[in-house]
Write an enzyme that holds these catalytic residues in place. Sequence first.
Site, PDB file in Angstrom:
ATOM      1  N   CYS A  94      -5.384  -0.060   3.709  1.00 43.23           N
ATOM      2  CA  CYS A  94      -5.080  -1.537   4.423  1.00 43.23           C
ATOM      3  C   CYS A  94      -6.661  -1.684   4.030  1.00 43.23           C
ATOM      4  CB  CYS A  94      -4.967  -1.562   5.487  1.00 43.23           C
ATOM      5  SG  CYS A  94      -5.854  -0.608   6.990  1.00 43.23           S
ATOM      6  N   ASN A  97      -0.597  -8.977   5.130  1.00 41.61           N
ATOM      7  CA  ASN A  97      -1.243  -8.121   4.989  1.00 41.61           C
ATOM      8  C   ASN A  97      -0.723  -7.399   3.755  1.00 41.61           C
ATOM      9  OD1 ASN A  97      -1.343  -5.843   6.504  1.00 41.61           O
ATOM     10  ND2 ASN A  97       0.985  -5.530   7.223  1.00 41.61           N
ATOM     11  N   GLN A 155       0.704  -1.122  -0.293  1.00 40.81           N
ATOM     12  CA  GLN A 155       0.021  -0.299  -0.242  1.00 40.81           C
ATOM     13  C   GLN A 155       1.017   0.986  -0.258  1.00 40.81           C
ATOM     14  OE1 GLN A 155      -1.320  -1.453   3.721  1.00 40.81           O
ATOM     15  NE2 GLN A 155      -1.628   0.979   4.747  1.00 40.81           N
ATOM     16  N   HIS A 166      -6.580  -1.621  11.569  1.00 41.26           N
ATOM     17  CA  HIS A 166      -5.515  -1.868  10.118  1.00 41.26           C
ATOM     18  C   HIS A 166      -6.869  -3.152   9.333  1.00 41.26           C
ATOM     19  CE1 HIS A 166      -2.411  -1.993   7.692  1.00 41.26           C
ATOM     20  NE2 HIS A 166      -2.445  -3.774   7.763  1.00 41.26           N
TER      21      HIS A 166
END
Length: 332
Positions: A137, A299, A131, A275
Amino acid sequence: MTAAIFLAILCLGLASAAPTPDYSLDAEWEEWKRSFEKTYSPEEERHRRAIWEENVKMIKLLSEENGLGMNNITVEMNEFGDMTGEEMREMMKGSSVLTLKNGKPIQKREITVPKFLDWRTEGYVAPVRRQIGCGACWAFAVAASIEGQLFKKTGKMIPLSVQNLIDCSRRYGTNGCQGGKVYSAFQYVKNNGGLEAEATYPYEAKEGRCRYRAERSVVKIARFYVVPRNEEALLNALVTHGPISIGIDAEHESFKRYTGGIYHEPKCRRDSPNHGMLLVGYGFEGKESEGRKYWLVKNSHGEHWGEKGYMKIPRDRNNYCGIASYAMYPTL
């Protein structure tokens, strides 16, 4: 690690810039910049190097404590080494909006579950993405869970457009690179009648005008579901439906510097997800009887973070870091 020691380490990342750099770190600084393709103006370089040096000190302290058996995770300098804790928190703004009355809670089903599950091995998970400096996110988590469902239906992995979500879902309550709401992003895709692929609407790491074109849409979602806030329901949903969008509390230096192992953070909260990530599997380390069970989470910080972009969160530990607090998935 005691609370006092941990707080002191956190302060290192937020300390004021030193007036003079530590010249003994010159070679390490230049190598780090090359590794992560970092370039700065002269003034910015002085500022960023000062932050980087403080983070180097923090990493050394954590490593020393690890050697004393005070931690069970590994940490090292990664691409976020020139950022303060506050800057990381801003970048990782996520979603915290889900309520059962607004979604369709799934019904509990008794199922037989395998000891290990990794949807990556079945083709449901696209490569790890970055990102960069955009706090989107939430959009990566939403796109990734839809990608899994699209693969489930078609057998084809088509990376979906995160930029499409950033640019076009604001009227549903998202805030582009300043954070967003997973629920609202799913609502946008459902009501919009589709989402473009990364190939036709590529990621730019910044906010822009909406350029969505219906004729280029590659997927529609019929509905989306909120998972009841417990790990049993989360396990049920993961096994029966595939990868799931989740939110966790990531506002900790240990998260920022994580490189492997089952994550341990004494200050991690169950009720403050900030997140967005993607839950892709679960398992355990060592012998099953040792109880080192984990959730496997993807992630959006690139492959240099964590275990090639992934993280292990403790499983069956009373909803550790809020992993089961804000979980959702779509159906096509």
